[in-house]
Scaffold this motif. Structure first.
Motif, PDB file in Angstrom:
ATOM      1  N   ASP A 194       0.826  -1.195   0.000  1.00 10.82           N
ATOM      2  CA  ASP A 194       0.000   0.000   0.000  1.00 10.82           C
ATOM      3  C   ASP A 194       0.867   1.255   0.000  1.00 10.82           C
ATOM      4  OD1 ASP A 194      -1.869   2.157   1.119  1.00 10.82           O
ATOM      5  OD2 ASP A 194      -3.204   0.436   0.978  1.00 10.82           O
ATOM      6  N   VAL A 195       0.458   2.253  -0.793  1.00  8.88           N
ATOM      7  CA  VAL A 195       1.215   3.497  -0.867  1.00  8.88           C
ATOM      8  C   VAL A 195       1.260   4.206   0.478  1.00  8.88           C
ATOM      9  CG1 VAL A 195      -0.769   4.913  -1.569  1.00  8.88           C
ATOM     10  CG2 VAL A 195       1.536   5.617  -2.217  1.00  8.88           C
ATOM     11  N   LEU A 196       0.253   4.004   1.317  1.00  4.46           N
ATOM     12  CA  LEU A 196       0.274   4.610   2.647  1.00  4.46           C
ATOM     13  C   LEU A 196       1.388   4.020   3.508  1.00  4.46           C
ATOM     14  CD1 LEU A 196      -3.545   4.804   3.185  1.00  4.46           C
ATOM     15  CD2 LEU A 196      -2.016   6.763   3.288  1.00  4.46           C
ATOM     16  N   SER A 197       1.670   2.743   3.339  1.00  2.00           N
ATOM     17  CA  SER A 197       2.791   2.136   4.051  1.00  2.00           C
ATOM     18  C   SER A 197       4.119   2.652   3.511  1.00  2.00           C
ATOM     19  CB  SER A 197       2.744   0.607   3.924  1.00  2.00           C
ATOM     20  OG  SER A 197       1.651   0.055   4.619  1.00  2.00           O
ATOM     21  N   LEU A 198       4.219   2.793   2.197  1.00  2.00           N
ATOM     22  CA  LEU A 198       5.463   3.264   1.589  1.00  2.00           C
ATOM     23  C   LEU A 198       5.759   4.718   1.936  1.00  2.00           C
ATOM     24  CD1 LEU A 198       5.131   1.661  -1.961  1.00  2.00           C
ATOM     25  CD2 LEU A 198       6.688   0.952  -0.134  1.00  2.00           C
ATOM     26  N   SER A 199       4.713   5.520   2.106  1.00  2.00           N
ATOM     27  CA  SER A 199       4.915   6.944   2.364  1.00  2.00           C
ATOM     28  C   SER A 199       5.093   7.250   3.846  1.00  2.00           C
ATOM     29  CB  SER A 199       3.733   7.750   1.814  1.00  2.00           C
ATOM     30  OG  SER A 199       2.534   7.407   2.483  1.00  2.00           O
ATOM     31  N   CYS A 200       4.865   6.280   4.718  1.00  2.00           N
ATOM     32  CA  CYS A 200       4.976   6.478   6.159  1.00  2.00           C
ATOM     33  C   CYS A 200       6.414   6.214   6.605  1.00  2.00           C
ATOM     34  CB  CYS A 200       4.013   5.540   6.876  1.00  2.00           C
ATOM     35  SG  CYS A 200       3.915   5.785   8.658  1.00  2.00           S
ATOM     36  N   SER A 201       6.873   6.975   7.591  1.00  2.00           N
ATOM     37  CA  SER A 201       8.249   6.827   8.063  1.00  2.00           C
ATOM     38  C   SER A 201       8.325   7.059   9.565  1.00  2.00           C
ATOM     39  CB  SER A 201       9.162   7.842   7.363  1.00  2.00           C
ATOM     40  OG  SER A 201      10.455   7.864   7.939  1.00  2.00           O
ATOM     41  N   PRO A 202       9.200   6.305  10.240  1.00  4.38           N
ATOM     42  CA  PRO A 202       9.519   6.694  11.615  1.00  4.38           C
ATOM     43  C   PRO A 202      10.335   7.983  11.605  1.00  4.38           C
ATOM     44  CG  PRO A 202      10.928   4.875  10.928  1.00  4.38           C
ATOM     45  CD  PRO A 202       9.945   5.102   9.822  1.00  4.38           C
ATOM     46  N   ILE A 203      10.281   8.717  12.692  1.00  9.71           N
ATOM     47  CA  ILE A 203      11.056   9.949  12.859  1.00  9.71           C
ATOM     48  C   ILE A 203      11.995   9.751  14.036  1.00  9.71           C
ATOM     49  CG2 ILE A 203      10.952  12.411  13.405  1.00  9.71           C
ATOM     50  CD1 ILE A 203       8.141  12.459  12.177  1.00  9.71           C
ATOM     51  N   LEU A 204      13.296   9.891  13.786  1.00  8.54           N
ATOM     52  CA  LEU A 204      14.305   9.820  14.838  1.00  8.54           C
ATOM     53  C   LEU A 204      14.847  11.220  15.096  1.00  8.54           C
ATOM     54  CD1 LEU A 204      16.253   6.603  13.745  1.00  8.54           C
ATOM     55  CD2 LEU A 204      14.146   6.791  15.073  1.00  8.54           C
ATOM     56  N   TYR A 205      15.367  11.442  16.307  1.00 10.56           N
ATOM     57  CA  TYR A 205      15.725  12.789  16.732  1.00 10.56           C
ATOM     58  C   TYR A 205      17.216  12.935  17.033  1.00 10.56           C
ATOM     59  CZ  TYR A 205      10.717  13.493  17.417  1.00 10.56           C
ATOM     60  OH  TYR A 205       9.359  13.602  17.230  1.00 10.56           O
TER      61      TYR A 205
ATOM     62  N   VAL B 119       6.911  19.884   7.029  1.00  9.55           N
ATOM     63  CA  VAL B 119       8.268  20.281   6.685  1.00  9.55           C
ATOM     64  C   VAL B 119       8.447  20.021   5.198  1.00  9.55           C
ATOM     65  CG1 VAL B 119      10.723  19.974   7.127  1.00  9.55           C
ATOM     66  CG2 VAL B 119       9.074  19.594   8.957  1.00  9.55           C
ATOM     67  N   GLU B 120       8.761  21.071   4.438  1.00 12.89           N
ATOM     68  CA  GLU B 120       8.977  20.869   3.009  1.00 12.89           C
ATOM     69  C   GLU B 120      10.296  20.129   2.805  1.00 12.89           C
ATOM     70  OE1 GLU B 120       8.166  23.085  -1.203  1.00 12.89           O
ATOM     71  OE2 GLU B 120       8.331  24.296   0.620  1.00 12.89           O
ATOM     72  N   ILE B 121      10.255  19.118   1.934  1.00 12.77           N
ATOM     73  CA  ILE B 121      11.434  18.296   1.687  1.00 12.77           C
ATOM     74  C   ILE B 121      12.388  19.053   0.769  1.00 12.77           C
ATOM     75  CG2 ILE B 121      12.259  16.074   0.853  1.00 12.77           C
ATOM     76  CD1 ILE B 121      10.403  15.982   3.307  1.00 12.77           C
ATOM     77  N   PRO B 122      13.664  19.196   1.153  1.00 13.38           N
ATOM     78  CA  PRO B 122      14.631  19.867   0.263  1.00 13.38           C
ATOM     79  C   PRO B 122      14.672  19.212  -1.113  1.00 13.38           C
ATOM     80  CG  PRO B 122      15.578  19.503   2.443  1.00 13.38           C
ATOM     81  CD  PRO B 122      14.275  18.763   2.413  1.00 13.38           C
ATOM     82  N   GLU B 123      14.757  20.033  -2.153  1.00 10.39           N
ATOM     83  CA  GLU B 123      14.686  19.521  -3.520  1.00 10.39           C
ATOM     84  C   GLU B 123      15.797  18.527  -3.825  1.00 10.39           C
ATOM     85  OE1 GLU B 123      14.447  22.542  -6.461  1.00 10.39           O
ATOM     86  OE2 GLU B 123      12.586  23.401  -5.667  1.00 10.39           O
ATOM     87  N   ASN B 124      16.958  18.697  -3.189  1.00  9.63           N
ATOM     88  CA  ASN B 124      18.091  17.825  -3.533  1.00  9.63           C
ATOM     89  C   ASN B 124      17.919  16.399  -3.019  1.00  9.63           C
ATOM     90  OD1 ASN B 124      18.392  18.870  -0.860  1.00  9.63           O
ATOM     91  ND2 ASN B 124      20.506  18.167  -0.832  1.00  9.63           N
ATOM     92  N   ILE B 125      16.899  16.141  -2.177  1.00 12.98           N
ATOM     93  CA  ILE B 125      16.716  14.780  -1.672  1.00 12.98           C
ATOM     94  C   ILE B 125      15.319  14.230  -1.954  1.00 12.98           C
ATOM     95  CG2 ILE B 125      18.428  15.082   0.158  1.00 12.98           C
ATOM     96  CD1 ILE B 125      16.099  15.351   2.131  1.00 12.98           C
ATOM     97  N   GLN B 126      14.505  14.952  -2.727  1.00 12.00           N
ATOM     98  CA  GLN B 126      13.125  14.514  -2.876  1.00 12.00           C
ATOM     99  C   GLN B 126      12.834  13.788  -4.184  1.00 12.00           C
ATOM    100  OE1 GLN B 126      10.284  17.806  -4.683  1.00 12.00           O
ATOM    101  NE2 GLN B 126      11.198  18.588  -2.797  1.00 12.00           N
ATOM    102  N   ASN B 127      13.834  13.587  -5.046  1.00 13.92           N
ATOM    103  CA  ASN B 127      13.580  12.908  -6.316  1.00 13.92           C
ATOM    104  C   ASN B 127      13.088  11.489  -6.078  1.00 13.92           C
ATOM    105  OD1 ASN B 127      14.408  15.120  -7.763  1.00 13.92           O
ATOM    106  ND2 ASN B 127      16.513  14.415  -7.995  1.00 13.92           N
ATOM    107  N   ASN B 128      12.016  11.139  -6.771  1.00 12.13           N
ATOM    108  CA  ASN B 128      11.460   9.785  -6.751  1.00 12.13           C
ATOM    109  C   ASN B 128      10.901   9.360  -5.395  1.00 12.13           C
ATOM    110  OD1 ASN B 128      12.258   9.429  -9.507  1.00 12.13           O
ATOM    111  ND2 ASN B 128      14.326   8.933  -8.800  1.00 12.13           N
ATOM    112  N   PHE B 129      10.663  10.336  -4.512  1.00 14.48           N
ATOM    113  CA  PHE B 129      10.013  10.001  -3.247  1.00 14.48           C
ATOM    114  C   PHE B 129       8.628   9.411  -3.511  1.00 14.48           C
ATOM    115  CE2 PHE B 129      11.608  12.449   0.708  1.00 14.48           C
ATOM    116  CZ  PHE B 129      12.926  12.101   0.420  1.00 14.48           C
ATOM    117  N   VAL B 130       8.274   8.368  -2.755  1.00 15.77           N
ATOM    118  CA  VAL B 130       6.901   7.875  -2.772  1.00 15.77           C
ATOM    119  C   VAL B 130       6.105   8.697  -1.763  1.00 15.77           C
ATOM    120  CG1 VAL B 130       5.393   5.909  -2.377  1.00 15.77           C
ATOM    121  CG2 VAL B 130       7.650   5.552  -3.400  1.00 15.77           C
ATOM    122  N   THR B 131       5.038   9.320  -2.234  1.00 15.24           N
ATOM    123  CA  THR B 131       4.211  10.151  -1.368  1.00 15.24           C
ATOM    124  C   THR B 131       2.741   9.804  -1.548  1.00 15.24           C
ATOM    125  OG1 THR B 131       3.899  11.904  -3.016  1.00 15.24           O
ATOM    126  CG2 THR B 131       5.855  12.072  -1.604  1.00 15.24           C
TER     127      THR B 131
END
Length: 281
Positions: A27-38, A139-151
């Motif tokens: 599911d795309v919802l699983s692919l677009s979800c991420s844990p957040i580490l600090y 948080v807007e994703i910086p352009e240099n790391i957002q290519n081909n992101f699954v959202t």
């Protein structure tokens, strides 16, 4: 000496030496979800805390969407520090899914700075935050790391899906840090527990009855109906998409549990999804 019980790592590879039992669709919802580490300002990973978030495309821009308190370290209602040590995240690490030209998906790692050198927050929050205390941030994703992101793309949801008391919903996130690459989330099932037409506490909040954990703060809340589902028409009437197999609608962002010592302590509260669009503008 007896060994401790084996602790299953939640997650796993997509390639196995045994025959898979279930279809290969993810599911795309699983692919677009991420844990957040600090990380703190000394660039030290804070191993005792994590949260959940999802990557969304809104008006052509790619964002990480989560709860505001997951980025600010402050309670949205009073703006008080949530950590007794006054910890405020300086940087987060997330794990976006990337899709190659063949459609194959893999997880990668991305670090996002939350505050600049002047300690100015780099996230967006509700323009009416002072009035509503909306616990959502983007948080807007910086352009240099957002290519081909699954959202989760705009238009993924069926906006006409009728939401009513008792509707099934899922909180899609990470209840613990015991996850392994490729970091697929847990879908905690629940039900709408308050009348959707009546906002809780005069804020854009509704309640859900679901078993959740603190690490799921910032998770998307999704209504999903299997088989024919009720759709609301512009004139207020209802119809049925009789041929549908699955109908999905993102309805909110999970904030936490109602802070009461009585039975209400098991009730989760969620913020309206439509506030995300207000923030991303």
């Amino acid at each position: 000496m007896a060994r401790p019980p084996y602790n299953l790592r939640l997650g796993g590879n997509t390639h196995h030496q045994f025959e898979l039992q279930f279809p290969s669709f993810i599911d795309v919802l699983s692919l677009s979800c991420s844990p957040i580490l600090y990380f703190n300002r000394q660039n030290e990973l804070m191993n005792d805390r994590h949260a959940s978030g999802s990557f969304m495309t809104i008006r052509g821009r790619k964002f990480l969407v989560t709860a505001r308190h997951c980025l600010s370290g402050r309670d949205a209602f009073h703006d008080d520090p949530m950590d007794r040590n006054l910890f405020e995240p300086h940087k987060i690490r997330v794990f976006p899914s990337l899709r190659d030209e063949r459609g194959n998906v893999r997880r990668t790692t991305a670090d996002i700075i939350l505050r600049d050198d002047d300690n100015t927050p780099q996230w967006l929050e509700d323009p009416e935050f002072r009035a509503f205390r909306t616990d959502i941030a983007c948080v807007e994703i910086p352009e240099n790391i957002q290519n081909n992101f699954v959202t989760v793309e705009e238009g993924y949801s069926e906006p006409a899906l009728f939401t009513h008391t008792g509707s099934s919903c899922f909180v899609v996130g990470f209840p613990s840090k015991n996850f392994a690459d490729p970091y697929f989330p847990i879908w905690r099932r629940g039900a709408i527990a308050s009348e959707p037409r009546i906002p809780i506490d005069n804020k854009p909040i509704f309640l859900i009855d679901a078993m959740t954990s603190p690490g799921m703060s910032g998770s998307l809340v999704v209504q999903r109906e299997f088989g024919p589902a009720a759709l609301r028409q512009p004139d207020g009437s209802l119809s049925t998409n009789a041929m549908a197999v699955v109908t999905t609608k993102v309805i909110g962002v999970y904030g936490g549990r109602v802070a009461n010592s009585d039975a209400l302590g098991d009730i989760g509260y969620c913020w309206y999804e439509n506030r995300i669009r207000s923030i991303a503008r």
